[in-house]
Scaffold this motif. Structure first.
Motif, short mmCIF file in Angstrom:
data_model
loop_
_atom_site.label_atom_id
_atom_site.label_comp_id
_atom_site.label_asym_id
_atom_site.label_seq_id
_atom_site.Cartn_x
_atom_site.Cartn_y
_atom_site.Cartn_z
N ALA A 28 1.13 -1.45 0.16
CA ALA A 28 -0.22 0.06 0.07
C ALA A 28 0.75 1.49 0.18
N LYS A 32 0.59 4.07 -2.52
CA LYS A 32 0.62 5.69 -2.64
C LYS A 32 1.57 6.45 -3.34
N ASP A 84 -6.76 -2.60 -0.82
CA ASP A 84 -5.39 -2.01 -1.59
C ASP A 84 -4.55 -2.40 -1.07
N GLY A 85 -3.45 -2.95 -1.00
CA GLY A 85 -2.07 -3.41 -0.68
C GLY A 85 -2.02 -3.67 1.34
#
Length: 347
Positions: A28, A32, A84-85
């Protein structure tokens, strides 16, 4: 001094003279920050893994790390990912329904599975060659015991199994221990591998998930067998755990752990020192619950300095572990890198 030399000196409490650092970034975090993270990743000290170069795909993740993924692992557990991640949670435990199917249950092939996915020897060998060339301390493994039990049975069921002394629970534990020992052989076949990693999160914020007596009754022998099998092969044992761990640190040392990775916040740096100094090497997690996301760079710097000072890092036996999640600002990552570099230069 190479990373491997630094760690071997630290493990021997041999005037380590330079702080050991292990670092990493979650899926993640890469997703990002993307390209902006590359310069920091390239410069971040890490005695266990070399920077492999820029990532080709910042959205590439293992199974169960993509939001919306529903993934059935090698053990038959179904993982459901919501963010997500970050690793998903198990929505189906294969043995949860009153142990249905246990008589026919078989572990995956330990020589073709790592944790929950298929073993990819070519990928491992590529990373192995890169890290050996960079002079890194080489690790292999990553299997679970406690977590594997409740992944299969469900957490509440496992607690009841222990309380009710269900005779099938020790049988399942033994099966997993035998699997883990066999699974380690994939990595022990490589002479370059220095250490085998096992991991189970045993702690809550201020207590163990089970009593220390219950832990010793059900799990101590399993860890001892796994650890001693690795030590019999002449390698080191690294044990990762999150949360409060203090009551069972002596047991893990007795069982044969060479390095224990534990968290600074729930255990306290002075308590870690008292339990571990000159008894076992420790990889101390930098506080990622409060300081990494919400602290200032100056507070993070002071935190790492405190760990190095209290744990008498220059005598050896202490590592700093930096696991970066996406709520950590880039300036805090840079501050951790800078103070680690400074402390290593002072050595």
């Amino acid at each position: 001094m190479t990373g491997r030399e630094r760690i071997l000196k630290s493990l021997a409490w041999d005037d380590a003279s330079s702080l050991v650092v292990e670092s990493g970034f979650s899926c993640a975090t890469w997703q990002k920050y993307r390209e902006a993270l590359e310069p920091l990743a390239a410069r971040m000290p890490n005695d266990l893994a070399a920077y492999p170069g820029p990532r080709a795909d910042y959205d590439e993740m293992p199974p169960s790390y993509h939001a919306g993924d529903v993934f059935t692992d090698a053990w038959g557990c179904v993982w459901d990912c919501k963010v997500d991640g970050l690793e998903g949670i198990i929505s189906h435990h294969p043995l949860a329904n009153d142990w249905a199917g246990f008589a026919q249950f078989r572990t995956p092939d330990p020589l073709h599975t790592v944790d929950k996915v298929a073993w990819d020897p070519k990928a491992f060998e590529i990373g192995l060659a890169r890290n050996v060339a960079a002079g890194k301390f080489i690790t292999g493994g990553w299997e679970r015991l406690w977590e594997r039990v409740y992944f299969l049975r469900g957490y509440e069921n496992t607690m009841l199994d222990m309380a009710m002394e269900d005779p099938r629970l020790p049988q399942l534990i033994e099966m997993i221990v035998e699997y883990n020992i066999a699974a380690a052989q994939k990595f022990l076949q490589y002479s370059e591998v220095d250490c085998i990693v096992f991991g189970d999160d045993w702690g809550e914020q201020n207590r163990l998930m089970v009593s220390a007596d219950m832990w010793r009754h059900y799990f101590y022998d399993g860890y001892r067998h796994m650890f001693q099998a690795v030590k019999a092969a002449g390698r080191q044992v690294y044990f990762h755990t999150d949360g409060f761990l203090l009551p069972i640190i002596p047991d893990l040392i007795e069982a044969g752990a060479d390095i224990i990775n534990l968290q600074s916040r729930p255990n306290g740096i002075e308590n870690i020192r008292d339990a571990c100094l000159h008894k076992v090497s420790v990889s101390v997690d930098i506080d990622r619950q409060q300081l990494m996301p919400y602290g200032t760079p100056e507070e993070l710097t002071a935190h790492i300095r405190e760990i190095a000072a209290v744990m008498q890092a220059k005598q050896g036996g202490v590592w700093v572990k930096i696991d970066v999640y996406p709520d950590t600002p880039l300036e805090n990552i840079e501050a951790m890198r800078a103070v680690c570099d400074e402390l290593r230069a002072d050595g």
